[in-house]
Structures are given as C-alpha cells and as structure tokens.
Design an enzyme around this catalytic site. Sequence first.
Site, PDB file in Angstrom:
ATOM      1  N   ARG A  20      95.115  31.686  39.428  1.00  0.00           N
ATOM      2  CA  ARG A  20      96.435  31.798  39.017  1.00  0.00           C
ATOM      3  C   ARG A  20      97.016  33.323  38.539  1.00  0.00           C
ATOM      4  O   ARG A  20      97.972  33.391  38.532  1.00  0.00           O
ATOM      5  CB  ARG A  20      96.565  30.765  37.656  1.00  0.00           C
ATOM      6  CG  ARG A  20      96.251  29.202  38.141  1.00  0.00           C
ATOM      7  CD  ARG A  20      96.569  28.378  36.980  1.00  0.00           C
ATOM      8  NE  ARG A  20      95.283  28.481  35.889  1.00  0.00           N
ATOM      9  CZ  ARG A  20      93.934  27.991  36.385  1.00  0.00           C
ATOM     10  NH1 ARG A  20      93.820  27.224  37.134  1.00  0.00           N
ATOM     11  NH2 ARG A  20      93.062  28.208  35.445  1.00  0.00           N
ATOM     12  N   GLU A  65      80.451  29.117  29.233  1.00  0.00           N
ATOM     13  CA  GLU A  65      79.936  28.470  28.001  1.00  0.00           C
ATOM     14  C   GLU A  65      78.558  27.690  28.413  1.00  0.00           C
ATOM     15  O   GLU A  65      77.748  27.729  27.464  1.00  0.00           O
ATOM     16  CB  GLU A  65      80.883  27.410  27.722  1.00  0.00           C
ATOM     17  CG  GLU A  65      80.724  26.691  26.656  1.00  0.00           C
ATOM     18  CD  GLU A  65      81.798  25.692  26.164  1.00  0.00           C
ATOM     19  OE1 GLU A  65      81.563  24.744  25.278  1.00  0.00           O
ATOM     20  OE2 GLU A  65      82.870  25.519  26.814  1.00  0.00           O
TER      21      GLU A  65
END
Length: 174
Positions: free
Chosen positions: A58, A95
Amino acid sequence: MPIKSLIRTIPHYPKEGIMFRDITTLLQDPIGLRNTIEKIVARYRNEKIDKVVGIESRGFIIAAPVAYALGAGFVPVRKQGKLPSATIGCDYQLEYGHDRVEIHVDAVNENDRVLLIDDLIATGGTMEAALKLMLDMKAEVIECCFVINLPTVGGAERLQKQGYKLYSLCSFEE
C-alpha cells in the site's frame, strides 16, 4: 472531509482482537485520495527529495504520485524474491516469526535525500528494516511518512527513539 473519516475499520482482521485500518476506502474516494497526496506533497515540496521509497504494497500507492509531484524518483521496497535484479535485503521480526524486505542495489545512490512512505505504522518492523537498507546504501533519510499512525502499538515511538523523524496524516488509538 477529514482523511481519517474515509478510513474503514474492520474488526478482528486478520485475526481476533485486531482492528484493521483499511485505506482502500480512502483511495477510492477521489477527493480523499487527492487530499492525501496533496498534504504529503505540501510537507516535502521544499525538501529537495531525490527518491521516494514506497514500502510494499500500500505504500506504493501513495509513494508513486508523491514522487511524481515532487519531481523525484520512485523506489519500491518489496518482500523477498519480488524484485528482478540484484538486491540487498534486511530481515525483521514479526509478531510470530520473521520476514525480509529487499531493494535493488542500484535504486538509491549514496547521499540521495530519501523520503520513506507506507500506509501505516504499527510495530514499525517493516519501516525499521527499510531504514536499515537506506543506511546500508548511505542515503540521507529526510523523514518516514505514513497515512496512519497507531501510537499505542509503539512503532512510531521506537523509531523516534532511534533518531528518525516521522510524520502521519492521522492516528487511531487502538
């Protein structure tokens, strides 16, 4: 209309507990898209930017028209294996696991003044990896620019503590 009001929130995507901030609704709004690009361009118009570096994917959508408007080159930072020529890369932690971003070895020259752009900063891992690539290439980083900052996640604060300047058009408290 404020840019923030054009960003859609999708609860529990891509997993339970995440509030996904979706800029596709901003991008499909002609006035919202124009305002987004114009606000970023206005901030950097007098900075003599050589390259605008967009982070996959993006970040590309915002970075390319900003580069055009500033009279600068556009450079993509992509996930591993997506660029066709010789690259350098940087691994970073997610993560759960790790990932890698890459840039063409000839995309940024020593002392180029670069602006890095992504749609959002959360943990800051991807941008931190892109910044390491800029350091390896001996570029001068002017600033890291985002449409959205998620300050409670901590990425912006972490990068600022490392001495980087950051700018975002809006913030969402998680």
